[in-house]
Design a protein around this motif. Structure first.
Motif, PDB file in Angstrom:
ATOM      1  N   VAL A  49       0.857  -1.183   0.000  1.00 10.73           N
ATOM      2  CA  VAL A  49       0.000   0.000   0.000  1.00 10.73           C
ATOM      3  C   VAL A  49       0.893   1.234   0.000  1.00 10.73           C
ATOM      4  O   VAL A  49       1.721   1.406   0.906  1.00 10.73           O
ATOM      5  CB  VAL A  49      -0.935   0.016   1.224  1.00 10.73           C
ATOM      6  CG1 VAL A  49      -1.855   1.233   1.180  1.00 10.73           C
ATOM      7  CG2 VAL A  49      -1.749  -1.269   1.313  1.00 10.73           C
ATOM      8  N   ASN A  50       0.766   2.067  -1.018  1.00 10.37           N
ATOM      9  CA  ASN A  50       1.612   3.251  -1.166  1.00 10.37           C
ATOM     10  C   ASN A  50       3.094   2.902  -1.071  1.00 10.37           C
ATOM     11  O   ASN A  50       3.899   3.636  -0.483  1.00 10.37           O
ATOM     12  CB  ASN A  50       1.254   4.312  -0.114  1.00 10.37           C
ATOM     13  CG  ASN A  50      -0.154   4.847  -0.304  1.00 10.37           C
ATOM     14  OD1 ASN A  50      -0.796   4.614  -1.325  1.00 10.37           O
ATOM     15  ND2 ASN A  50      -0.655   5.553   0.698  1.00 10.37           N
ATOM     16  N   GLN A  52       4.490   0.579   0.627  1.00  7.18           N
ATOM     17  CA  GLN A  52       4.898   0.001   1.900  1.00  7.18           C
ATOM     18  C   GLN A  52       4.255  -1.367   2.090  1.00  7.18           C
ATOM     19  O   GLN A  52       3.132  -1.602   1.660  1.00  7.18           O
ATOM     20  CB  GLN A  52       4.511   0.935   3.048  1.00  7.18           C
ATOM     21  CG  GLN A  52       5.170   2.301   2.970  1.00  7.18           C
ATOM     22  CD  GLN A  52       4.882   3.142   4.201  1.00  7.18           C
ATOM     23  OE1 GLN A  52       5.177   2.745   5.337  1.00  7.18           O
ATOM     24  NE2 GLN A  52       4.290   4.320   3.986  1.00  7.18           N
ATOM     25  N   LEU A  76      -0.366   3.810   8.330  1.00  2.07           N
ATOM     26  CA  LEU A  76       0.161   4.419   7.110  1.00  2.07           C
ATOM     27  C   LEU A  76      -0.169   5.902   7.008  1.00  2.07           C
ATOM     28  O   LEU A  76       0.213   6.563   6.037  1.00  2.07           O
ATOM     29  CB  LEU A  76      -0.397   3.692   5.878  1.00  2.07           C
ATOM     30  CG  LEU A  76       0.020   2.224   5.716  1.00  2.07           C
ATOM     31  CD1 LEU A  76      -0.726   1.599   4.546  1.00  2.07           C
ATOM     32  CD2 LEU A  76       1.533   2.108   5.516  1.00  2.07           C
ATOM     33  N   LEU A  78      -3.183   7.251   6.607  1.00  2.00           N
ATOM     34  CA  LEU A  78      -4.215   7.535   5.611  1.00  2.00           C
ATOM     35  C   LEU A  78      -5.338   8.358   6.249  1.00  2.00           C
ATOM     36  O   LEU A  78      -5.892   7.982   7.281  1.00  2.00           O
ATOM     37  CB  LEU A  78      -4.785   6.236   5.050  1.00  2.00           C
ATOM     38  CG  LEU A  78      -3.796   5.273   4.370  1.00  2.00           C
ATOM     39  CD1 LEU A  78      -4.543   4.065   3.808  1.00  2.00           C
ATOM     40  CD2 LEU A  78      -3.009   5.983   3.275  1.00  2.00           C
ATOM     41  N   VAL A 100      -5.958   5.720  -1.218  1.00  2.00           N
ATOM     42  CA  VAL A 100      -4.601   5.183  -1.313  1.00  2.00           C
ATOM     43  C   VAL A 100      -4.039   5.555  -2.685  1.00  2.00           C
ATOM     44  O   VAL A 100      -4.748   5.540  -3.693  1.00  2.00           O
ATOM     45  CB  VAL A 100      -4.555   3.658  -1.108  1.00  2.00           C
ATOM     46  CG1 VAL A 100      -5.040   3.293   0.289  1.00  2.00           C
ATOM     47  CG2 VAL A 100      -5.398   2.935  -2.150  1.00  2.00           C
ATOM     48  N   ASP A 101      -2.748   5.905  -2.714  1.00  2.00           N
ATOM     49  CA  ASP A 101      -2.096   6.277  -3.971  1.00  2.00           C
ATOM     50  C   ASP A 101      -1.864   5.061  -4.858  1.00  2.00           C
ATOM     51  O   ASP A 101      -1.967   5.147  -6.082  1.00  2.00           O
ATOM     52  CB  ASP A 101      -0.762   6.981  -3.689  1.00  2.00           C
ATOM     53  CG  ASP A 101      -0.950   8.298  -2.963  1.00  2.00           C
ATOM     54  OD1 ASP A 101      -1.998   8.950  -3.182  1.00  2.00           O
ATOM     55  OD2 ASP A 101      -0.073   8.669  -2.159  1.00  2.00           O
ATOM     56  N   SER A 102      -1.527   3.936  -4.238  1.00  2.00           N
ATOM     57  CA  SER A 102      -1.307   2.713  -5.020  1.00  2.00           C
ATOM     58  C   SER A 102      -1.572   1.491  -4.156  1.00  2.00           C
ATOM     59  O   SER A 102      -1.344   1.505  -2.943  1.00  2.00           O
ATOM     60  CB  SER A 102       0.122   2.658  -5.565  1.00  2.00           C
ATOM     61  OG  SER A 102       1.069   2.560  -4.511  1.00  2.00           O
ATOM     62  N   SER A 109      -1.006  -3.430 -10.273  1.00  3.76           N
ATOM     63  CA  SER A 109      -1.151  -2.289  -9.382  1.00  3.76           C
ATOM     64  C   SER A 109      -2.319  -1.421  -9.829  1.00  3.76           C
ATOM     65  O   SER A 109      -2.622  -1.325 -11.024  1.00  3.76           O
ATOM     66  CB  SER A 109       0.138  -1.460  -9.372  1.00  3.76           C
ATOM     67  OG  SER A 109       0.070  -0.412  -8.413  1.00  3.76           O
ATOM     68  N   ALA A 111      -3.936   2.597  -9.049  1.00  2.65           N
ATOM     69  CA  ALA A 111      -3.581   3.889  -8.466  1.00  2.65           C
ATOM     70  C   ALA A 111      -4.827   4.674  -8.087  1.00  2.65           C
ATOM     71  O   ALA A 111      -5.902   4.502  -8.665  1.00  2.65           O
ATOM     72  CB  ALA A 111      -2.738   4.693  -9.457  1.00  2.65           C
ATOM     73  N   ASN A 112      -4.662   5.543  -7.091  1.00  8.85           N
ATOM     74  CA  ASN A 112      -5.707   6.492  -6.681  1.00  8.85           C
ATOM     75  C   ASN A 112      -7.045   5.800  -6.428  1.00  8.85           C
ATOM     76  O   ASN A 112      -8.057   6.093  -7.064  1.00  8.85           O
ATOM     77  CB  ASN A 112      -5.867   7.590  -7.742  1.00  8.85           C
ATOM     78  CG  ASN A 112      -4.590   8.374  -7.946  1.00  8.85           C
ATOM     79  OD1 ASN A 112      -3.895   8.701  -6.983  1.00  8.85           O
ATOM     80  ND2 ASN A 112      -4.264   8.662  -9.205  1.00  8.85           N
TER      81      ASN A 112
END
Length: 298
Positions: A49-50, A52, A76, A78, A100-102, A109, A111-112
């Motif tokens: 997640v992002n 990590q 994280l 968020l 979440v960004d990724s 994957s 994104a967004n």
């Protein structure tokens, strides 16, 4: 069992004549519902997640949207972005959301993404990847090796594999060919469900076909949001998945919101859960070939 006998049994399985007795056994009394609600039986993947992680996420082929545990979201950093309706077996419930960004597993994957947020005590893991993340990616549940694989090459059919035709709906749900005696079913494989569940029209159809074994017993289903839903535990004499016939299948029956949400309120429908899937060595969900492949024990 010697090799000749094993091949004969496998041939009958592939022809739809019998199911492996070691896998499903003989019908006795109504099943203990707790046996089929054990979340430890579900397989997870390593997700990032992002950037990590890795964190343990479930790939849920019956969920329309993804979820992250509140504890992981807080860890994280968020920020909660609002709320949305999360649909589960017991109904729709308003839950918090985060952005979440990724969200990445292997080479796949997204994104967004906006994801729902629930306590880890309800999820029993770090998060859930739903159909909006999965898309048309393949999924392999390898129960022999205790792992789940997403988006990689799948094993093809061999002499221990039965392929069942499937089709994707517009919303990404994969339906498979399924029958009980005298009745075609709406059926889909749900990697997030610990138990196999049917709706009330299925119960009526099974009764009409005299396919119910023994008496029904009262129990409950718990949704991912913690809601409880009354249900009845029963056993169906036969469940046919394509040319594969399974005998004496335990399932729970109820007014399950999942079927209403996907538009199957009025027709006999069934969710194939982990309690059945784990009886096979592996289950490959192949959207490109339009089939689900079940590999029987050797």
């Amino acid at each position: 069992m010697d090799d000749i006998e094993r091949r004969a049994v496998l041939g009958l399985i592939a022809a739809g004549a019998i199911a492996p007795e070691a896998a499903f056994g003989q019908a006795t009394d109504a099943p203990d519902p707790l046996k089929f609600l054990d979340t430890a039986q579900r397989l997870t993947v390593k997700a990032y997640v992002n950037g990590q992680g890795p964190f343990d996420f479930l790939v849920d082929t019956g969920a329309s949207s993804s979820v992250i545990s509140a504890e992981l979201a807080d860890g994280l950093g968020l920020v909660r972005t609002g709320s949305n309706k999360l649909h589960s077996i017991a109904g729709a419930q308003s839950v918090a959301t985060a952005r979440v960004d990724s969200l990445t597993v292997g080479k796949r994957s997204r994104a967004n993404m906006t994801v729902s947020v629930l306590p880890r005590s309800l999820l029993r893991m770090d998060g859930v990847l739903g159909l909006e993340w999965l898309g048309r990616a393949s999924v392999l549940l390898d129960f022999l090796r205790h792992k789940m694989v997403v988006g990689e090459g799948l094993p093809l059919s061999d002499d221990r594999t039965v392929a069942v035709k499937s089709r994707l709906t517009r919303n990404g749900l994969m339906l498979i060919d399924a029958f009980i005696p005298d009745q075609r079913l709406v059926a889909f494989v749900d990697t997030g469900s610990t138990t196999t569940v049917g709706n009330l029209p299925l119960l009526k159809a099974a009764r009409d076909a005299k396919a119910i074994v023994g008496e029904l017993s009262d129990t409950e289903l718990r949704s991912v949001t913690g809601q409880m839903l009354p249900a009845q535990a029963t056993i169906v004499s036969r469940l046919m998945l394509g040319k594969l016939t399974l005998r004496n299948i335990p399932l729970l029956i109820g007014q399950v919101h999942t079927f209403d949400y996907w538009g199957f309120r009025d027709e006999p429908a069934i969710v194939i859960g982990i309690d059945i899937l784990k009886k096979f060595q592996s289950v490959a969900i192949d959207s490109k070939r339009g089939e689900v492949r079940f590999r029987v024990p050797g």
